[in-house]
Design an enzyme around this catalytic site. Structure first.
Site, PDB file in Angstrom:
ATOM      1  N   LYS A  22       1.189  -1.361   0.152  1.00  0.00           N
ATOM      2  CA  LYS A  22      -0.071   0.045   0.104  1.00  0.00           C
ATOM      3  C   LYS A  22       0.570   1.017   0.197  1.00  0.00           C
ATOM      4  CE  LYS A  22      -2.549   0.691   3.766  1.00  0.00           C
ATOM      5  NZ  LYS A  22      -3.910   0.955   4.376  1.00  0.00           N
ATOM      6  N   SER A  38      -4.640   3.384 -16.771  1.00  0.00           N
ATOM      7  CA  SER A  38      -4.268   2.983 -16.261  1.00  0.00           C
ATOM      8  C   SER A  38      -3.684   4.591 -14.523  1.00  0.00           C
ATOM      9  CB  SER A  38      -2.523   2.760 -16.976  1.00  0.00           C
ATOM     10  OG  SER A  38      -1.699   3.967 -16.933  1.00  0.00           O
ATOM     11  N   THR A  70      -7.146  -0.521 -11.345  1.00  0.00           N
ATOM     12  CA  THR A  70      -6.363   0.086 -12.667  1.00  0.00           C
ATOM     13  C   THR A  70      -4.947  -0.597 -12.329  1.00  0.00           C
ATOM     14  OG1 THR A  70      -5.824   1.604 -14.851  1.00  0.00           O
ATOM     15  CG2 THR A  70      -5.234   1.365 -12.454  1.00  0.00           C
ATOM     16  N   TYR A  71      -4.332  -0.945 -13.495  1.00  0.00           N
ATOM     17  CA  TYR A  71      -2.147  -0.544 -13.867  1.00  0.00           C
ATOM     18  C   TYR A  71      -1.911  -0.062 -13.458  1.00  0.00           C
ATOM     19  CZ  TYR A  71      -3.498  -0.577 -17.968  1.00  0.00           C
ATOM     20  OH  TYR A  71      -3.363   1.002 -19.391  1.00  0.00           O
ATOM     21  N   GLY A  86      -6.989   8.105 -18.442  1.00  0.00           N
ATOM     22  CA  GLY A  86      -8.164   7.878 -18.727  1.00  0.00           C
ATOM     23  C   GLY A  86      -9.434   7.383 -18.198  1.00  0.00           C
ATOM     24  N   ALA A  88     -10.662   6.504 -14.775  1.00  0.00           N
ATOM     25  CA  ALA A  88      -9.761   7.106 -13.806  1.00  0.00           C
ATOM     26  C   ALA A  88      -9.295   8.146 -13.764  1.00  0.00           C
ATOM     27  CB  ALA A  88      -8.476   5.713 -13.722  1.00  0.00           C
TER      28      ALA A  88
END
Length: 129
Positions: A22, A38, A70-71, A86, A88
């Site tokens: 985290k 992302s 997301t990644y 994008g 997000a």
């Protein structure tokens, strides 16, 4: 073949999802709606938090309660960038405080002894403490 499927389902049922790492309370520095998607992170933050490029993350926005998956895309080292890309980008504003979380699947036995990696950047500068 039914025996193989039963064994596979039994094994999968024995795994639990636990916190892997985290980045706790980091400030959004950019939001780029016209990117393909992302979150872009500074590699220094990624390494400190045991995260890798392409890894699935959950982003929790402390300012509005939004949660998204997301990644990771690797940003410029030392930039302290936290950029939502994008769709997000619609869920954050510059200056929002977010938490970036990863999870791992493991058995109960593995999880009992596992300690997640948690980093606490300075929210004013995104510098690692």
């Amino acid at each position: 073949m039914p025996d193989f499927q039963a064994t596979l389902l039994t094994f999968a049922a024995m795994l639990i999802e636990v916190l892997k790492s985290k980045i706790h309370r980091v400030t959004v520095t950019e939001a780029n709606l016209n990117y393909i998607g992302s979150i872009t992170l500074d590699p220094d933050m990624m390494e400190a938090a045991d995260m890798i490029e392409g890894e699935k993350v959950q982003v929790l926005n402390c300012m509005n309660g939004a949660r998204l998956e997301t990644y990771i895309i690797k940003g410029e080292r030392g930039s302290r960038v936290v950029c939502l890309n994008g769709p997000a980008a619609r869920l954050v504003e510059l200056g929002d405080i977010v938490i970036v979380v990863t999870y791992a699947h493991m058995t109960r036995e593995e999880a009992a002894g596992y300690k997640p990696t948690i980093v606490f950047p300075d929210t004013a500068t995104n510098r690692l403490k």
